[in-house]
Design a protein around this motif. Structure first.
Motif, PDB file in Angstrom:
ATOM      1  N   TYR A   5       0.810  -1.209   0.000  1.00 31.24           N
ATOM      2  CA  TYR A   5       0.000   0.000   0.000  1.00 31.24           C
ATOM      3  C   TYR A   5       0.849   1.267   0.000  1.00 31.24           C
ATOM      4  O   TYR A   5       0.346   2.355   0.222  1.00 31.24           O
ATOM      5  CB  TYR A   5      -0.924   0.023   1.230  1.00 31.24           C
ATOM      6  CG  TYR A   5      -2.010  -1.018   1.143  1.00 31.24           C
ATOM      7  CD1 TYR A   5      -3.199  -0.764   0.467  1.00 31.24           C
ATOM      8  CD2 TYR A   5      -1.829  -2.270   1.718  1.00 31.24           C
ATOM      9  CE1 TYR A   5      -4.188  -1.725   0.379  1.00 31.24           C
ATOM     10  CE2 TYR A   5      -2.820  -3.234   1.635  1.00 31.24           C
ATOM     11  CZ  TYR A   5      -4.005  -2.954   0.955  1.00 31.24           C
ATOM     12  OH  TYR A   5      -4.977  -3.902   0.862  1.00 31.24           O
ATOM     13  N   TYR A   6       2.139   1.114  -0.276  1.00 32.55           N
ATOM     14  CA  TYR A   6       3.032   2.272  -0.274  1.00 32.55           C
ATOM     15  C   TYR A   6       2.817   3.122  -1.519  1.00 32.55           C
ATOM     16  O   TYR A   6       2.688   2.599  -2.628  1.00 32.55           O
ATOM     17  CB  TYR A   6       4.486   1.808  -0.201  1.00 32.55           C
ATOM     18  CG  TYR A   6       5.469   2.927  -0.394  1.00 32.55           C
ATOM     19  CD1 TYR A   6       5.758   3.805   0.654  1.00 32.55           C
ATOM     20  CD2 TYR A   6       6.086   3.130  -1.625  1.00 32.55           C
ATOM     21  CE1 TYR A   6       6.656   4.839   0.483  1.00 32.55           C
ATOM     22  CE2 TYR A   6       6.987   4.167  -1.814  1.00 32.55           C
ATOM     23  CZ  TYR A   6       7.266   5.019  -0.744  1.00 32.55           C
ATOM     24  OH  TYR A   6       8.143   6.060  -0.914  1.00 32.55           O
ATOM     25  N   LEU A   7       2.762   4.435  -1.328  1.00 35.15           N
ATOM     26  CA  LEU A   7       2.683   5.379  -2.436  1.00 35.15           C
ATOM     27  C   LEU A   7       3.828   6.363  -2.339  1.00 35.15           C
ATOM     28  O   LEU A   7       4.145   6.846  -1.241  1.00 35.15           O
ATOM     29  CB  LEU A   7       1.359   6.153  -2.406  1.00 35.15           C
ATOM     30  CG  LEU A   7       0.114   5.465  -2.944  1.00 35.15           C
ATOM     31  CD1 LEU A   7      -1.091   6.386  -2.788  1.00 35.15           C
ATOM     32  CD2 LEU A   7       0.280   5.077  -4.399  1.00 35.15           C
ATOM     33  N   PRO A   8       4.472   6.675  -3.440  1.00 37.81           N
ATOM     34  CA  PRO A   8       5.525   7.698  -3.406  1.00 37.81           C
ATOM     35  C   PRO A   8       4.948   9.040  -2.965  1.00 37.81           C
ATOM     36  O   PRO A   8       3.757   9.315  -3.134  1.00 37.81           O
ATOM     37  CB  PRO A   8       6.009   7.753  -4.862  1.00 37.81           C
ATOM     38  CG  PRO A   8       5.555   6.471  -5.474  1.00 37.81           C
ATOM     39  CD  PRO A   8       4.296   6.098  -4.776  1.00 37.81           C
ATOM     40  N   GLN A   9       5.810   9.878  -2.406  1.00 39.05           N
ATOM     41  CA  GLN A   9       5.354  11.183  -1.922  1.00 39.05           C
ATOM     42  C   GLN A   9       4.781  12.033  -3.048  1.00 39.05           C
ATOM     43  O   GLN A   9       3.860  12.831  -2.826  1.00 39.05           O
ATOM     44  CB  GLN A   9       6.518  11.913  -1.250  1.00 39.05           C
ATOM     45  CG  GLN A   9       6.942  11.266   0.056  1.00 39.05           C
ATOM     46  CD  GLN A   9       7.945  12.101   0.829  1.00 39.05           C
ATOM     47  OE1 GLN A   9       8.408  13.130   0.339  1.00 39.05           O
ATOM     48  NE2 GLN A   9       8.289  11.655   2.024  1.00 39.05           N
ATOM     49  N   GLU A  10       5.297  11.880  -4.263  1.00 40.56           N
ATOM     50  CA  GLU A  10       4.777  12.648  -5.392  1.00 40.56           C
ATOM     51  C   GLU A  10       3.309  12.322  -5.652  1.00 40.56           C
ATOM     52  O   GLU A  10       2.512  13.210  -5.990  1.00 40.56           O
ATOM     53  CB  GLU A  10       5.610  12.363  -6.657  1.00 40.56           C
ATOM     54  CG  GLU A  10       7.035  12.881  -6.608  1.00 40.56           C
ATOM     55  CD  GLU A  10       7.955  11.962  -5.815  1.00 40.56           C
ATOM     56  OE1 GLU A  10       7.490  10.879  -5.405  1.00 40.56           O
ATOM     57  OE2 GLU A  10       9.129  12.333  -5.602  1.00 40.56           O
ATOM     58  N   CYS A  11       2.947  11.052  -5.464  1.00 42.04           N
ATOM     59  CA  CYS A  11       1.553  10.657  -5.662  1.00 42.04           C
ATOM     60  C   CYS A  11       0.660  11.262  -4.580  1.00 42.04           C
ATOM     61  O   CYS A  11      -0.451  11.727  -4.862  1.00 42.04           O
ATOM     62  CB  CYS A  11       1.435   9.141  -5.653  1.00 42.04           C
ATOM     63  SG  CYS A  11       2.223   8.330  -7.064  1.00 42.04           S
ATOM     64  N   LEU A  38       1.916  12.496   6.245  1.00 44.72           N
ATOM     65  CA  LEU A  38       0.976  13.403   5.590  1.00 44.72           C
ATOM     66  C   LEU A  38       1.180  14.837   6.048  1.00 44.72           C
ATOM     67  O   LEU A  38       1.055  15.774   5.261  1.00 44.72           O
ATOM     68  CB  LEU A  38      -0.461  12.960   5.866  1.00 44.72           C
ATOM     69  CG  LEU A  38      -0.999  11.816   5.018  1.00 44.72           C
ATOM     70  CD1 LEU A  38      -2.427  11.485   5.405  1.00 44.72           C
ATOM     71  CD2 LEU A  38      -0.926  12.152   3.543  1.00 44.72           C
ATOM     72  N   PHE A  39       1.493  15.014   7.317  1.00 47.18           N
ATOM     73  CA  PHE A  39       1.768  16.353   7.831  1.00 47.18           C
ATOM     74  C   PHE A  39       2.937  16.984   7.082  1.00 47.18           C
ATOM     75  O   PHE A  39       2.892  18.143   6.680  1.00 47.18           O
ATOM     76  CB  PHE A  39       2.079  16.270   9.328  1.00 47.18           C
ATOM     77  CG  PHE A  39       2.414  17.590   9.962  1.00 47.18           C
ATOM     78  CD1 PHE A  39       1.422  18.528  10.209  1.00 47.18           C
ATOM     79  CD2 PHE A  39       3.717  17.906  10.292  1.00 47.18           C
ATOM     80  CE1 PHE A  39       1.720  19.747  10.788  1.00 47.18           C
ATOM     81  CE2 PHE A  39       4.026  19.123  10.872  1.00 47.18           C
ATOM     82  CZ  PHE A  39       3.026  20.043  11.113  1.00 47.18           C
ATOM     83  N   SER A  40       3.992  16.207   6.860  1.00 48.48           N
ATOM     84  CA  SER A  40       5.164  16.710   6.146  1.00 48.48           C
ATOM     85  C   SER A  40       4.842  17.005   4.680  1.00 48.48           C
ATOM     86  O   SER A  40       5.285  18.014   4.118  1.00 48.48           O
ATOM     87  CB  SER A  40       6.296  15.679   6.235  1.00 48.48           C
ATOM     88  OG  SER A  40       7.416  16.087   5.475  1.00 48.48           O
ATOM     89  N   ILE A  41       4.051  16.146   4.053  1.00 48.67           N
ATOM     90  CA  ILE A  41       3.707  16.343   2.643  1.00 48.67           C
ATOM     91  C   ILE A  41       2.830  17.577   2.470  1.00 48.67           C
ATOM     92  O   ILE A  41       3.024  18.367   1.540  1.00 48.67           O
ATOM     93  CB  ILE A  41       2.997  15.092   2.096  1.00 48.67           C
ATOM     94  CG1 ILE A  41       3.968  13.906   2.069  1.00 48.67           C
ATOM     95  CG2 ILE A  41       2.457  15.355   0.693  1.00 48.67           C
ATOM     96  CD1 ILE A  41       3.316  12.591   1.703  1.00 48.67           C
ATOM     97  N   ILE A  42       1.867  17.768   3.377  1.00 45.86           N
ATOM     98  CA  ILE A  42       0.982  18.930   3.298  1.00 45.86           C
ATOM     99  C   ILE A  42       1.776  20.217   3.448  1.00 45.86           C
ATOM    100  O   ILE A  42       1.490  21.228   2.790  1.00 45.86           O
ATOM    101  CB  ILE A  42      -0.118  18.823   4.369  1.00 45.86           C
ATOM    102  CG1 ILE A  42      -1.112  17.735   3.958  1.00 45.86           C
ATOM    103  CG2 ILE A  42      -0.839  20.156   4.555  1.00 45.86           C
ATOM    104  CD1 ILE A  42      -2.137  17.405   5.009  1.00 45.86           C
ATOM    105  N   ASN A  43       2.777  20.212   4.288  1.00 44.60           N
ATOM    106  CA  ASN A  43       3.629  21.393   4.441  1.00 44.60           C
ATOM    107  C   ASN A  43       4.326  21.741   3.129  1.00 44.60           C
ATOM    108  O   ASN A  43       4.504  22.922   2.801  1.00 44.60           O
ATOM    109  CB  ASN A  43       4.677  21.156   5.528  1.00 44.60           C
ATOM    110  CG  ASN A  43       4.077  21.188   6.914  1.00 44.60           C
ATOM    111  OD1 ASN A  43       2.992  21.714   7.117  1.00 44.60           O
ATOM    112  ND2 ASN A  43       4.784  20.609   7.877  1.00 44.60           N
ATOM    113  N   ARG A  44       4.694  20.733   2.378  1.00 43.85           N
ATOM    114  CA  ARG A  44       5.368  21.000   1.094  1.00 43.85           C
ATOM    115  C   ARG A  44       4.371  21.436   0.020  1.00 43.85           C
ATOM    116  O   ARG A  44       4.727  22.182  -0.885  1.00 43.85           O
ATOM    117  CB  ARG A  44       6.127  19.751   0.632  1.00 43.85           C
ATOM    118  CG  ARG A  44       7.358  19.433   1.455  1.00 43.85           C
ATOM    119  CD  ARG A  44       8.262  18.467   0.702  1.00 43.85           C
ATOM    120  NE  ARG A  44       7.580  17.229   0.395  1.00 43.85           N
ATOM    121  CZ  ARG A  44       7.501  16.183   1.220  1.00 43.85           C
ATOM    122  NH1 ARG A  44       8.054  16.273   2.423  1.00 43.85           N
ATOM    123  NH2 ARG A  44       6.875  15.098   0.877  1.00 43.85           N
TER     124      ARG A  44
END
Length: 579
Positions: A5-11, A38-44
């Motif tokens: 169920y892993y998704l790359p951060q770009e996805c 998700l917190f880190s990705i949302i910041n980006r």
């Protein structure tokens, strides 16, 4: 199993951007709580940041001043957290703007947009320092500056010669010798110089002649322009897509003559036309209709000397108009609106405010015929003069904003009908509708709404007391100038658990005890306005305790200046703005 169920951060970034289609960062908060990833990705993913007060100064009756400054380490943490910022907004910032721009220049940002509006002057030193390190800015907004000096223009041109968007609208004072060199901004695409009284015919001509990529010109409330000058200018730039021109109210209305119409007809790509506060004629509108321009937005706000025949002729040819503003078209009646709505099927927003003959029949016709309609403005109309039953009106789930302020005849029966045909509202403005009283709670229950903004300001007879009143999706509530008391406030705090902003300005029947008790029930409250609430006691210790116990609270607009300013330091350090 985890690997499957892993998704790359770009996805994940693509998914988050898809979920946040309206660019409201509040939509991302629940996701940010799911996991650290998700917190880190949302910041980006976040690309814009708005700054508020950096230097917060409070004065008391004795003239003592207390200042709390956010150090450079705070900026460092912000930019380490939000690594892909492209837009910074300092409209609400009240610190040393030159200083903070200098500090920001040391961070490796790729800024594209900078908003420095609502300040006393343009920060020349800060702009110069920022431009030496960050050269990617293509959009600069300096609207409502108190004083613009002639050297400000040279600084702007020198710092960012490749600007594509420039907004210098509505300065309060401006140097008479001020001049901007359009030829020095060769890539300029959009410019807003509204309210800049130094703009004359020759300046507008040079602007259109020298800026070859210019697509959007906005010069509203102009003092020195003439229709001859406008005519000659736009002939120099036939690729214009948006034109907004109007004269200053002190000068009088602009008479749109045949020469200007002929020039407009040459703008084959014109999608937006704003001729607010102009004198236009049916002949002019008919002539414009013959050309078949690709207009998507038409603004004839407070225009005069034309009739329904002219506007019908124009709109019957431009049936793909999406945004229409006919405010103060006093000749319009319900039959006219019904006829227009029958062929304006792609309409997304319409403003019919101050059209005094219109009733709820016009609103029903718009909702029924315009299936893509998102926003309706019908303020200062005669809604309530009739009371039609909902006999087969089509439900329109696209309507999200309904602005019905200052309809003194509107009754609760009208609101019930509107609730049945517009079930997905997000903004409902019923301020200054004096007849709205009993039954409003039952109507509000009908809306299964996300992120509702409800404006009931200056509705003295409003009654929000009701059994089993649960309005969990309400986020912004304006009850200013109303008769709300502690009992009503307590009911609201129990029923509106997601409330983010509460406006209680000029509510004289609430006390500090009622407000403090309510805030403790609002688990997500961010902002509360208590201006001119004279019965609210200025107990700083109590308010500081509330701020510390309610981490979500970020802004308090106080009834008056509180004494003992130094006692506010814990609240200020906690990130709550007191003003």
């Amino acid at each position: 199993m985890t690997g499957d169920y892993y998704l790359p951060q770009e996805c994940w970034e693509c998914v988050i951007r898809f979920l946040n289609t309206d660019d409201d960062d509040r939509n991302l908060e629940p996701l940010s709580l799911v996991s650290k990833q998700l917190f880190s990705i949302i910041n980006r993913v976040r690309i814009s940041l708005t700054f508020y007060k950096q230097d917060i100064t409070i004065s008391n009756d004795r003239g003592l001043r207390f200042s709390c400054s956010l150090p450079n380490t705070i900026l460092c943490r912000l930019f380490q957290r939000f690594t892909n910022l492209t837009s910074l907004n300092f409209t609400y910032f009240r610190g040393d703007l030159n200083k903070v721009l200098l500090q920001i220049s040391f961070f490796p940002l790729k800024l594209k947009s900078l908003n420095l509006s609502n300040h006393s002057t343009i920060p020349q030193n800060g702009l110069r320092a920022l431009s030496q390190k960050i050269t990617t800015v293509t959009s600069l907004t300096c609207s409502h500056i108190i004083f613009i000096h002639k050297y400000d223009f040279y600084i702007i041109v020198d710092c960012y010669p490749f600007l594509e968007e420039l907004d210098l609208s509505f300065p309060k004072h401006i140097d008479k010798n001020t001049n901007i060199l359009p030829s020095e901004l060769p890539k300029l695409r959009k410019v807003n110089l509204s309210g800049d009284y130094y703009i004359d015919d020759s300046f507008l001509f040079d602007l259109c002649k020298n800026c070859k990529f210019l697509e959007e010109v906005t010069v509203l409330d102009s003092k020195n322009l003439t229709h001859v000058g406008i005519d000659s200018a736009i002939r120099e730039r036939p690729n214009l897509k948006s034109l907004s021109i109007s004269f200053s109210k002190n000068v009088g209305r602009m008479y749109v003559k045949s020469e200007l119409i002929n020039s407009l007809k040459c703008l084959k790509g014109l999608t937006c036309l704003n001729l607010s506060f102009s004198c236009i004629s049916d002949k002019m509108l008919s002539s414009l209709a013959e050309k078949g321009l690709p207009l998507k937005k038409l603004v004839l706000k407070h225009c005069s000397d034309y009739s329904y025949a002219g506007i019908f002729c124009l709109l019957s040819k431009y049936q793909f108009v999406q945004h229409l503003d006919l405010q103060y078209s006093s000749f319009l009646n319900d039959d006219h609106v019904a006829e227009l709505s029958s062929f304006l099927r792609y309409l997304a927003s319409i403003n019919l405010s101050e059209c005094s003959m219109l009733t709820e029949s016009s609103l029903f016709a718009l909702v029924r015929n315009c299936r893509f309609l998102n926003e309706i403005r019908m303020e200062y109309t005669s809604i309530g003069n009739l009371c039609e039953e909902n006999h087969g009106f089509v439900v329109n789930t696209q309507v999200k904003s309904l602005h019905l302020a200052h309809n003194s005849l509107m009754k609760i029966e009208n609101i019930k009908n509107f609730a049945s045909i517009c079930p997905n509202l997000r903004v409902l403005d019923m301020s200054y509708c004096f007849r709205i009283s009993e039954g409003i709670v039952e109507v509000l229950r009908r809306w299964q709404i996300m992120d509702l903004i409800l404006n009931l300001a200056s509705c003295p007879r409003i009654n929000l007391l009701g059994t089993n009143f649960q309005f969990t999706k309400l986020e912004v509530l304006n009850l200013s100038n109303s008769e709300v008391d502690n009992k009503t406030l307590h009911v609201i705090s129990k029923s509106c658990c997601r409330l983010l902003q509460l406006d209680l300005e000029h509510c004289y029947h609430i006390t500090d005890k009622g407000v403090r008790k309510a805030i403790l029930n609002f688990s997500q409250i961010r902002e509360i306005n208590l201006r001119h609430c004279h019965s609210v006691d200025p107990n700083v210790d109590s308010w500081t305790t509330i701020v510390l116990s309610r981490p979500s609270l970020r802004k308090i607009m106080t009834p008056r200046i509180f004494p003992s300013c130094k006692k506010w330091k814990p609240a200020l350090d906690h990130g709550c703005l007191v003003c």
